[in-house]
Scaffold this motif. Sequence first.
Motif, mmCIF file in Angstrom:
data_model
loop_
_atom_site.group_PDB
_atom_site.id
_atom_site.type_symbol
_atom_site.label_atom_id
_atom_site.label_comp_id
_atom_site.label_asym_id
_atom_site.label_seq_id
_atom_site.Cartn_x
_atom_site.Cartn_y
_atom_site.Cartn_z
ATOM 1 N N GLY A 33 103.754 58.835 75.625
ATOM 2 C CA GLY A 33 104.809 57.868 75.882
ATOM 3 C C GLY A 33 104.253 56.475 76.037
ATOM 4 O O GLY A 33 103.035 56.258 76.100
ATOM 5 N N ASP A 34 105.138 55.518 76.089
ATOM 6 C CA ASP A 34 104.758 54.120 76.164
ATOM 7 C C ASP A 34 105.131 53.585 77.541
ATOM 8 O O ASP A 34 106.219 53.066 77.745
ATOM 9 C CB ASP A 34 105.474 53.353 75.052
ATOM 10 C CG ASP A 34 105.055 51.903 74.979
ATOM 11 O OD1 ASP A 34 103.993 51.566 75.530
ATOM 12 O OD2 ASP A 34 105.792 51.115 74.376
ATOM 13 N N TRP A 38 108.521 51.095 78.810
ATOM 14 C CA TRP A 38 109.673 51.414 79.670
ATOM 15 C C TRP A 38 109.657 50.602 80.949
ATOM 16 O O TRP A 38 110.713 50.303 81.522
ATOM 17 C CB TRP A 38 109.828 52.903 79.938
ATOM 18 C CG TRP A 38 108.794 53.583 80.772
ATOM 19 C CD1 TRP A 38 107.761 54.327 80.326
ATOM 20 C CD2 TRP A 38 108.718 53.611 82.196
ATOM 21 N NE1 TRP A 38 107.036 54.798 81.384
ATOM 22 C CE2 TRP A 38 107.596 54.385 82.542
ATOM 23 C CE3 TRP A 38 109.483 53.049 83.203
ATOM 24 C CZ2 TRP A 38 107.225 54.597 83.854
ATOM 25 C CZ3 TRP A 38 109.108 53.271 84.522
ATOM 26 C CH2 TRP A 38 107.987 54.035 84.830
ATOM 27 N N ILE A 41 111.263 47.303 79.869
ATOM 28 C CA ILE A 41 112.711 47.458 79.693
ATOM 29 C C ILE A 41 113.407 47.539 81.048
ATOM 30 O O ILE A 41 114.466 46.932 81.257
ATOM 31 C CB ILE A 41 113.014 48.697 78.829
ATOM 32 C CG1 ILE A 41 112.609 48.420 77.391
ATOM 33 C CG2 ILE A 41 114.478 49.083 78.914
ATOM 34 C CD1 ILE A 41 112.675 49.626 76.488
ATOM 35 N N THR A 42 112.816 48.266 81.992
ATOM 36 C CA THR A 42 113.413 48.383 83.329
ATOM 37 C C THR A 42 113.454 47.030 84.028
ATOM 38 O O THR A 42 114.479 46.649 84.616
ATOM 39 C CB THR A 42 112.619 49.391 84.175
ATOM 40 O OG1 THR A 42 112.591 50.642 83.486
ATOM 41 C CG2 THR A 42 113.227 49.571 85.542
ATOM 42 N N SER A 45 116.034 44.733 82.383
ATOM 43 C CA SER A 45 117.397 45.129 82.751
ATOM 44 C C SER A 45 117.744 44.659 84.160
ATOM 45 O O SER A 45 118.847 44.165 84.407
ATOM 46 C CB SER A 45 117.551 46.646 82.659
ATOM 47 O OG SER A 45 117.321 47.087 81.348
#
Length: 73
Positions: A33-34, A38, A41-42, A45
């Motif tokens: 996973g990256d 994430w 992005i969190t 947001s």
Amino acid sequence: MKVFGNRYGSLLMMLGTALSAGTRRAEDHHERGDVPGWVMITLMSAVLVAALLALAGPALEAMFNQAMDTVGS
């Protein structure tokens, strides 16, 4: 009795395989996973929600108060 032994042995082998698969190290797995993606992005947001709330907060509060006054009367 031999059938029971074969079933028991195969059950132990399946259990051992399942347990060893769960204890793999992260570098052994081909799809880790990256994590920075994430996290970014969190954070983006959360910043977007905070900015929208700061800009629209007073208007939303006035709209809410107007709706409550209408319901109360």
